[in-house]
Design a protein around this motif. Sequence first.
Motif, PDB file in Angstrom:
ATOM      1  N   UNK A  73      10.787   1.263   1.347  1.00  0.00           N
ATOM      2  CA  UNK A  73       9.814   1.969   0.506  1.00  0.00           C
ATOM      3  C   UNK A  73       8.587   1.097   0.239  1.00  0.00           C
ATOM      4  N   UNK A  74       8.808  -0.204   0.091  1.00  0.00           N
ATOM      5  CA  UNK A  74       7.708  -1.074  -0.341  1.00  0.00           C
ATOM      6  C   UNK A  74       6.773  -1.477   0.787  1.00  0.00           C
ATOM      7  N   UNK A  75       7.210  -1.295   2.041  1.00  0.00           N
ATOM      8  CA  UNK A  75       6.363  -1.730   3.158  1.00  0.00           C
ATOM      9  C   UNK A  75       4.993  -1.066   3.074  1.00  0.00           C
ATOM     10  N   UNK A  76       4.997   0.241   2.804  1.00  0.00           N
ATOM     11  CA  UNK A  76       3.722   0.961   2.822  1.00  0.00           C
ATOM     12  C   UNK A  76       3.276   1.455   1.450  1.00  0.00           C
ATOM     13  N   UNK A  77       4.111   1.311   0.448  1.00  0.00           N
ATOM     14  CA  UNK A  77       3.751   1.893  -0.851  1.00  0.00           C
ATOM     15  C   UNK A  77       2.512   1.245  -1.437  1.00  0.00           C
ATOM     16  N   UNK A  78       1.668   2.098  -2.024  1.00  0.00           N
ATOM     17  CA  UNK A  78       0.451   1.594  -2.647  1.00  0.00           C
ATOM     18  C   UNK A  78       0.802   1.008  -3.994  1.00  0.00           C
ATOM     19  N   UNK A  79       0.954  -0.282  -4.044  1.00  0.00           N
ATOM     20  CA  UNK A  79       1.357  -0.876  -5.310  1.00  0.00           C
ATOM     21  C   UNK A  79       0.120  -1.271  -6.124  1.00  0.00           C
ATOM     22  N   UNK A  80      -0.763  -2.041  -5.495  1.00  0.00           N
ATOM     23  CA  UNK A  80      -1.928  -2.609  -6.161  1.00  0.00           C
ATOM     24  C   UNK A  80      -1.496  -3.229  -7.480  1.00  0.00           C
ATOM     25  N   UNK A  83       2.224  -1.584 -10.197  1.00  0.00           N
ATOM     26  CA  UNK A  83       3.671  -1.764 -10.109  1.00  0.00           C
ATOM     27  C   UNK A  83       4.303  -0.589  -9.384  1.00  0.00           C
ATOM     28  N   UNK A  84       5.558  -0.716  -9.000  1.00  0.00           N
ATOM     29  CA  UNK A  84       6.239   0.376  -8.315  1.00  0.00           C
ATOM     30  C   UNK A  84       6.649   1.431  -9.328  1.00  0.00           C
ATOM     31  N   UNK A  94      10.145   6.112  -7.340  1.00  0.00           N
ATOM     32  CA  UNK A  94       9.245   7.215  -6.982  1.00  0.00           C
ATOM     33  C   UNK A  94       8.271   6.744  -5.906  1.00  0.00           C
ATOM     34  N   UNK A  95       8.457   7.172  -4.671  1.00  0.00           N
ATOM     35  CA  UNK A  95       7.486   6.796  -3.631  1.00  0.00           C
ATOM     36  C   UNK A  95       6.123   7.434  -3.930  1.00  0.00           C
ATOM     37  N   UNK A  96       5.084   7.010  -3.197  1.00  0.00           N
ATOM     38  CA  UNK A  96       3.753   7.604  -3.373  1.00  0.00           C
ATOM     39  C   UNK A  96       3.843   9.113  -3.228  1.00  0.00           C
ATOM     40  N   UNK A  97       3.046   9.814  -3.967  1.00  0.00           N
ATOM     41  CA  UNK A  97       2.878  11.275  -3.912  1.00  0.00           C
ATOM     42  C   UNK A  97       4.096  12.046  -4.433  1.00  0.00           C
TER      43      UNK A  97
END
Length: 312
Positions: A73-80, A83-84, A94-97
């Motif tokens: 999940x974290x490889x592509x998740x937009x964390x900035x 935080x996750x 909760x993944x993006x979107x």
Amino acid sequence: MMITMPKYIESKILLVIEFVVVNSLYLLSIITYYRIIYNGPGSPLDYPQLRLNNSENPFDSNHQPAQKPPEFMTIHTLKLNQGFRYCNKCKCWKPDRTHHCSSSGKCILKMDHYCPWFSTCIGFFNYKFFIQFLSYVAIYSWIILGITIYIIYNLLVTEKYKDEYLTINLILLCVISFTFALAVVFFVCFSLYLVSKNLSTIEFQEQRWNYRGGNVYEFDRNGKQKRLANIFDLGVRENFKQVFGDSILEWILPIDINYKIANAGFKNGINFKVNEDVYKRWCENAELQNQLNDQLAEYKNRVRREREEYVV
Ligand SMILES: [Zn+2]
């Protein structure tokens, strides 16, 4: 309709084409309707790796998850710097979107909306079938409308109405197909517009109404604030491919192109390709924001120190 038509259309070829097209559309509508419900929208809960630990309390004293999200999940998740994300109610990452749907009571991947007509949410795994269903119904309604208008017109022009009655069924069919044709075509156009922009209905509303701070802003050279472009927008062609697939057959037929497995790349509703240019600007903004926060904190500290020295 199939019984009435031969009376008004003499060409056998036209009759066969009409029969095949209308029945194919009808069949495709039934299949997509079934797939919308059977496939479902998809939820992080479908992936055991995204569930927070089954222990009694998966959260620490700061109400943050006591564990880290899985790597896929974290490889592509937009964390900035946000935080996750995780859901307290579903106890999952909760993944993006992803959004928590209060109607169905669980998190939905790339949630679009809750649809009472299907009694389910429209999300990542059934979005394509939803748009196809609307498109089939729209084309079907226009064809039926065309046929009924043709029949009524024929009756009036050839003055056949003197010998036979215009049935109430035909008039009703004409009115209903007209209503459906207009209403459904509007939904199809709106949905296709959203696909072209790679936005879900929720994201569209967030952009429009700035709901829950869903927008990310940047400042231009004149210091003017403007909304940052949609990070998932990869251009019209690529946006359509993401939803409908790569080939023409996948576009027009209800063929599933996604997989509910963790390592399915961008086809699992968890990872999404991002626009590299926009991503770069997001990162720059996040960096600027961090610097601004640091400077502000330093300034506050200095003022406090100076005040303390002055008092002494
Ligand atoms: Zn949830």
